[in-house]
Design an enzyme around this catalytic site. Sequence first.
Site, PDB file in Angstrom:
ATOM      1  CB  ALA A 126      65.619  80.989  17.670  1.00 32.34           C
ATOM      2  CD  GLU A 129      67.875  86.944  11.914  1.00 32.65           C
ATOM      3  OE1 GLU A 129      67.988  87.953  11.088  1.00 32.65           O
ATOM      4  OE2 GLU A 129      68.148  87.160  12.991  1.00 32.65           O
ATOM      5  CB  ALA A 132      71.039  85.635   8.573  1.00 33.89           C
ATOM      6  CG  HIS A 181      82.377  93.081  15.002  1.00 34.01           C
ATOM      7  ND1 HIS A 181      83.384  92.400  15.699  1.00 34.01           N
ATOM      8  CD2 HIS A 181      82.743  93.144  13.746  1.00 34.01           C
ATOM      9  CE1 HIS A 181      84.478  92.513  14.920  1.00 34.01           C
ATOM     10  NE2 HIS A 181      84.131  92.723  13.713  1.00 34.01           N
ATOM     11  CD  GLU A 243      73.666  72.136  14.886  1.00 34.57           C
ATOM     12  OE1 GLU A 243      74.050  73.290  15.359  1.00 34.57           O
ATOM     13  OE2 GLU A 243      72.682  72.432  14.268  1.00 34.57           O
ATOM     14  NE  ARG A 269      59.021  40.936  -3.338  1.00 36.88           N
ATOM     15  CZ  ARG A 269      57.788  40.907  -3.517  1.00 36.88           C
ATOM     16  NH1 ARG A 269      56.831  40.961  -2.494  1.00 36.88           N
ATOM     17  NH2 ARG A 269      57.581  41.206  -4.839  1.00 36.88           N
ATOM     18  CG  HIS A 339      62.256  47.739   1.136  1.00 36.03           C
ATOM     19  ND1 HIS A 339      63.753  47.973   1.690  1.00 36.03           N
ATOM     20  CD2 HIS A 339      61.698  47.144   2.214  1.00 36.03           C
ATOM     21  CE1 HIS A 339      63.650  47.637   2.815  1.00 36.03           C
ATOM     22  NE2 HIS A 339      62.574  47.291   3.175  1.00 36.03           N
TER      23      HIS A 339
HETATM   24  C1  LIG Z   1      64.154  70.969   9.009  1.00 33.99           C
HETATM   25  C2  LIG Z   1      65.110  72.006   9.393  1.00 33.99           C
HETATM   26  C3  LIG Z   1      65.351  72.332  10.784  1.00 33.99           C
HETATM   27  C4  LIG Z   1      66.315  73.396  11.319  1.00 33.99           C
HETATM   28  N1  LIG Z   1      66.434  73.624  12.429  1.00 33.99           N
HETATM   29  C5  LIG Z   1      67.164  74.761  12.808  1.00 33.99           C
HETATM   30  C6  LIG Z   1      67.211  75.213  14.272  1.00 33.99           C
HETATM   31  O1  LIG Z   1      66.705  74.312  15.224  1.00 33.99           O
HETATM   32  N2  LIG Z   1      67.642  76.337  14.579  1.00 33.99           N
HETATM   33  C7  LIG Z   1      68.202  77.198  13.520  1.00 33.99           C
HETATM   34  O2  LIG Z   1      69.009  78.054  13.717  1.00 33.99           O
HETATM   35  N3  LIG Z   1      68.315  76.809  12.514  1.00 33.99           N
HETATM   36  C8  LIG Z   1      67.710  75.547  11.829  1.00 33.99           C
HETATM   37  N4  LIG Z   1      67.787  75.082  10.415  1.00 33.99           N
HETATM   38  C9  LIG Z   1      68.524  76.141   9.741  1.00 33.99           C
HETATM   39  C10 LIG Z   1      69.587  75.371   8.875  1.00 33.99           C
HETATM   40  O3  LIG Z   1      70.832  75.479   9.894  1.00 33.99           O
HETATM   41  C11 LIG Z   1      69.624  76.266   7.706  1.00 33.99           C
HETATM   42  O4  LIG Z   1      68.913  76.075   6.737  1.00 33.99           O
HETATM   43  C12 LIG Z   1      71.227  75.916   6.902  1.00 33.99           C
HETATM   44  O5  LIG Z   1      72.188  76.450   7.683  1.00 33.99           O
HETATM   45  C13 LIG Z   1      71.372  76.567   5.642  1.00 33.99           C
HETATM   46  O6  LIG Z   1      70.971  77.992   5.675  1.00 33.99           O
HETATM   47  P1  LIG Z   1      69.977  78.555   4.432  1.00 33.99           P
HETATM   48  O7  LIG Z   1      68.589  77.680   4.431  1.00 33.99           O
HETATM   49  O8  LIG Z   1      69.722  80.010   4.836  1.00 33.99           O
HETATM   50  O9  LIG Z   1      70.457  78.267   2.944  1.00 33.99           O
HETATM   51  P2  LIG Z   1      71.635  79.436   2.234  1.00 33.99           P
HETATM   52  O10 LIG Z   1      72.449  79.728   3.259  1.00 33.99           O
HETATM   53  O11 LIG Z   1      70.691  80.373   1.773  1.00 33.99           O
HETATM   54  O12 LIG Z   1      72.188  78.304   1.140  1.00 33.99           O
HETATM   55  C14 LIG Z   1      71.719  78.088  -0.153  1.00 33.99           C
HETATM   56  C15 LIG Z   1      72.709  77.367  -0.941  1.00 33.99           C
HETATM   57  O13 LIG Z   1      73.798  77.992  -1.101  1.00 33.99           O
HETATM   58  C16 LIG Z   1      74.890  77.279  -0.513  1.00 33.99           C
HETATM   59  N5  LIG Z   1      75.987  78.303  -0.129  1.00 33.99           N
HETATM   60  C17 LIG Z   1      75.727  79.466   0.721  1.00 33.99           C
HETATM   61  N6  LIG Z   1      76.613  79.892   1.263  1.00 33.99           N
HETATM   62  C18 LIG Z   1      77.737  79.386   0.411  1.00 33.99           C
HETATM   63  C19 LIG Z   1      79.261  79.456   0.032  1.00 33.99           C
HETATM   64  N7  LIG Z   1      80.048  80.422   0.688  1.00 33.99           N
HETATM   65  N8  LIG Z   1      79.924  78.504  -0.681  1.00 33.99           N
HETATM   66  C20 LIG Z   1      79.171  77.645  -1.417  1.00 33.99           C
HETATM   67  N9  LIG Z   1      77.917  77.381  -1.013  1.00 33.99           N
HETATM   68  C21 LIG Z   1      77.146  78.130  -0.561  1.00 33.99           C
HETATM   69  C22 LIG Z   1      74.276  76.385   0.481  1.00 33.99           C
HETATM   70  O14 LIG Z   1      75.121  75.251   0.899  1.00 33.99           O
HETATM   71  C23 LIG Z   1      73.037  75.958   0.126  1.00 33.99           C
HETATM   72  O15 LIG Z   1      73.095  74.860  -1.116  1.00 33.99           O
HETATM   73  C24 LIG Z   1      66.978  74.120  10.049  1.00 33.99           C
HETATM   74  C25 LIG Z   1      66.666  73.888   8.751  1.00 33.99           C
HETATM   75  C26 LIG Z   1      65.910  72.965   8.354  1.00 33.99           C
HETATM   76  C27 LIG Z   1      65.618  72.654   6.985  1.00 33.99           C
END
Ligand SMILES: Cc1cc2nc3c(=O)[nH]c(=O)nc-3n(C[C@H](O)[C@H](O)[C@H](O)COP(=O)(O)OP(=O)(O)OC[C@H]3O[C@@H](n4cnc5c(N)ncnc54)[C@H](O)[C@@H]3O)c2cc1C
Length: 380
Positions: A126, A129, A132, A181, A243, A269, A339
Amino acid sequence: MHPSPFTDEHDDLRAAVRRFVETELRPNVREWEDARWFPDAVFHRAAELGFLGLKYPEEYGGQGGDHLHDAVWTEELARCGSGGVAAGLGAHTGIATPPIWKFGTEDQKRRYLAPAVAGERIAALAITEPDAGSDVAAIRARATRVDGGWTVRGAKTYITNGVRASFLVTAVKTTGEGGHHGLSFLLVDTDQPGVSASPLEKMGWHAGDTALIALDDAFVPEENLLGRENEGFALIMANFQWERLMMALGAVGAMQDAYDRTVAYVKRRNAFGRPLSGFQALRHKLVDLATTIHAGRCTTHDALARFVAGENAIREVTMAKLLTQRSAFEVIDACLQLHGGAGYMEEHEIERMARDARLGSIGGGTDEIMREILGKVLDL
Ligand SMILES: Cc1cc2nc3c(=O)[nH]c(=O)nc-3n(C[C@H](O)[C@H](O)[C@H](O)COP(=O)(O)OP(=O)(O)OC[C@H]3O[C@@H](n4cnc5c(N)ncnc54)[C@H](O)[C@@H]3O)c2cc1C
């Protein structure tokens, strides 16, 4: 470098995982997708077969193998037909338990790693957030010192296995410092009043459990600090390469599965008096798909070989993740198109595979973040 790092030694494992996937997962995924849940018994069974501890030492119930064994497991699991099932098992073995193995104390390995390998305790990582995600350093969940440990307040979201997990491997702020930090990793037991999880509805991965988790003064004893206090950012970074490799391996497995099913479909098909495979335009399309899959596999296996050889393979791993995730969605969408109307129907499973594949460009670091990393690595 030879593009495939696997040797004959891995063939037996591959056959065993394939058998498990074909006989115990694939026939049930439709039911689990509809139920929006797969049973915890799947973890128990996978543990019984030794698949939850392939790379972990025997003293913790593992098989004493290495990342290549886990790579075989990941590739084969991707053929189960449900991204949610693959993600649930994969998050447990591939992202939630590795930090305990690498940074845990002997006591933590006994209390958390060994039961996870045995399938008795299910783990979730986890980190993310509500405010974040890509910007990991913006984590706000806060641990406050109390007698014997900490209490944690905050929220984690999109957490795979978040509803069913019996413990969370989580990153929280342990100081008021900004940026990366003052972050620490904690092992949080979920069977306490301060932890509640609610399932999130999503586009794909229906059989999998993805949760929003509220930490409301959850107690974490001193002995559940993973790694060193205030040095958690390094722990977050430590498993990213694996990962992303797992995601690339999974994408290659899923693309190949969709392709194999599609080739079988177009051969049986008929339209306009001949099999679909008799049309040159469709054959050319399939050739392009096979070429894309091959390129994805070679890039991924090259990155994997470098990773297991101990190289700093950030460039190759990041490229493999970037290349394969969008490709998987596009290849599977092309398979859906081949398909025809059947592709849009649940019965043929291609629509589910396309929905499930869409996550790849978002999870584990988005495509944009992969490009940011590569921009730095390539000194652009
Ligand atoms: C089904 C699912 C399972 C998940 N499982 C886990 C899990 O087990 N544990 C966990 O901790 N997290 C998990 N996640 C979270 C996942 O890692 C995050 O959703 C992902 O890292 C993106 O963060 P965000 O959703 O906050 O998007 P944001 O950071 O808000 O990004 C929104 C958009 O802005 C773009 N963006 C952001 N910053 C920049 C930048 N500097 N330059 C250019 N583009 C940018 C992104 O690429 C994206 O297109 C999961 C997510 C999903 C959908």
